[in-house]
Design a protein around this motif. Structure first.
Motif, PDB file in Angstrom:
ATOM      1  N   ARG A   1       8.612  -4.392  11.786  1.00 44.69           N
ATOM      2  CA  ARG A   1       7.414  -3.855  11.132  1.00 44.69           C
ATOM      3  C   ARG A   1       7.793  -3.303   9.762  1.00 44.69           C
ATOM      4  O   ARG A   1       8.890  -2.773   9.581  1.00 44.69           O
ATOM      5  N   PRO A   2       6.864  -3.399   8.796  1.00 48.79           N
ATOM      6  CA  PRO A   2       7.171  -2.825   7.474  1.00 48.79           C
ATOM      7  C   PRO A   2       7.305  -1.311   7.557  1.00 48.79           C
ATOM      8  O   PRO A   2       6.642  -0.659   8.353  1.00 48.79           O
ATOM      9  N   LYS A   3       8.187  -0.776   6.763  1.00 52.47           N
ATOM     10  CA  LYS A   3       8.375   0.677   6.712  1.00 52.47           C
ATOM     11  C   LYS A   3       7.280   1.290   5.848  1.00 52.47           C
ATOM     12  O   LYS A   3       6.821   0.684   4.881  1.00 52.47           O
ATOM     13  N   HIS A   4       6.907   2.497   6.198  1.00 57.49           N
ATOM     14  CA  HIS A   4       5.861   3.206   5.454  1.00 57.49           C
ATOM     15  C   HIS A   4       6.381   3.624   4.084  1.00 57.49           C
ATOM     16  O   HIS A   4       7.418   4.262   3.963  1.00 57.49           O
ATOM     17  N   ASP A   5       5.646   3.236   3.061  1.00 53.51           N
ATOM     18  CA  ASP A   5       5.949   3.624   1.686  1.00 53.51           C
ATOM     19  C   ASP A   5       4.812   4.536   1.246  1.00 53.51           C
ATOM     20  O   ASP A   5       3.702   4.082   0.969  1.00 53.51           O
TER      21      ASP A   5
ATOM     22  N   ARG B   1      -5.386  -4.144  11.444  1.00 54.56           N
ATOM     23  CA  ARG B   1      -4.408  -5.192  11.114  1.00 54.56           C
ATOM     24  C   ARG B   1      -3.792  -4.979   9.728  1.00 54.56           C
ATOM     25  O   ARG B   1      -2.603  -5.204   9.543  1.00 54.56           O
ATOM     26  N   PHE B   2      -4.595  -4.533   8.763  1.00 52.99           N
ATOM     27  CA  PHE B   2      -4.084  -4.232   7.426  1.00 52.99           C
ATOM     28  C   PHE B   2      -3.028  -3.133   7.495  1.00 52.99           C
ATOM     29  O   PHE B   2      -1.977  -3.217   6.859  1.00 52.99           O
TER      30      PHE B   2
ATOM     31  N   GLY C   1       2.455  -1.356   6.925  1.00 54.63           N
ATOM     32  CA  GLY C   1       3.207  -0.150   7.260  1.00 54.63           C
ATOM     33  C   GLY C   1       2.474   1.147   6.945  1.00 54.63           C
ATOM     34  O   GLY C   1       3.111   2.138   6.595  1.00 54.63           O
ATOM     35  N   TYR C   2       1.140   1.141   7.076  1.00 52.81           N
ATOM     36  CA  TYR C   2       0.335   2.349   6.868  1.00 52.81           C
ATOM     37  C   TYR C   2      -0.056   2.887   8.237  1.00 52.81           C
ATOM     38  O   TYR C   2      -1.060   2.477   8.807  1.00 52.81           O
ATOM     39  N   PRO C   3       0.719   3.796   8.811  1.00 53.59           N
ATOM     40  CA  PRO C   3       0.556   4.173  10.214  1.00 53.59           C
ATOM     41  C   PRO C   3      -0.797   4.765  10.583  1.00 53.59           C
ATOM     42  O   PRO C   3      -1.245   4.600  11.712  1.00 53.59           O
ATOM     43  N   VAL C   4      -1.481   5.430   9.685  1.00 52.07           N
ATOM     44  CA  VAL C   4      -2.745   6.057  10.046  1.00 52.07           C
ATOM     45  C   VAL C   4      -3.811   5.016  10.436  1.00 52.07           C
ATOM     46  O   VAL C   4      -4.697   5.308  11.218  1.00 52.07           O
TER      47      VAL C   4
END
Length: 162
Positions: free
Chosen positions: A4-8, A100-101, A106-109
């Motif tokens: 999974r992409p990391k949150h930036d 899904r976005f 990587g936007y956990p909220v």
């Protein structure tokens, strides 16, 4: 391995800023264009995901609703509509696109079913949902202990008001 992409966080802030600017201008345009202030009444239904506005008992505007989510004030929690099994399917619109976005970027909220109610975080989630789903506006309703949050789409003036 977690692919999974990391949150930036700075990337998230840019997405929120753009979404907030878009939502503010669209909201103001919706209110001004359709005269949604003053002596306006409204009626909405989750069963058919519709909202109507009237003045003096005469409906002048209709729209489609997408429920974004709800806040339980007593529990202090937010619940995305896509995670709420009690809602009619029609009221969910394309809300899964928001989840899904969030997963893809990587936007956990966005993909969390719920989270502690922090007004700013809820506002960010609402604005991003409005932008992603191309909403004409946002709508909220408070009922007892619950705040319901909606997107407004497909606004149509009644025949005599065009």
């Amino acid at each position: 391995m977690d692919d999974r992409p990391k949150h930036d966080h700075s990337d998230w802030e840019e997405v929120v800023f753009a979404a907030r600017e878009r939502a503010r201008s669209r909201q103001a345009r919706m209110i001004e264009r359709y005269g949604l202030s003053g002596d306006v009444q409204y009626d909405w239904s989750l069963d058919d995901a519709r909202i109507t506005w009237s003045r003096g008992g005469e409906v002048f505007l209709t729209g489609r609703l997408t429920m974004i989510g709800s806040v339980s004030l007593s529990r202090g929690t937010w619940l995305w509509s896509w995670a709420n099994d009690s809602l009619p399917r029609v009221a969910l619109g394309d809300i899964e696109k928001v989840r899904r976005f969030g997963e893809a970027n990587g936007y956990p909220v966005l993909p969390w079913p719920g989270f502690d109610h922090h007004p700013e975080l809820v506002a960010e989630a609402r604005m991003v949902a409005a932008s992603l789903l191309d909403a004409e506006g946002l709508w909220a309703e408070s009922l007892d202990d619950v705040q319901l949050h909606f997107l407004v789409h497909d606004l149509t003036l009644s025949a005599g008001h065009r």
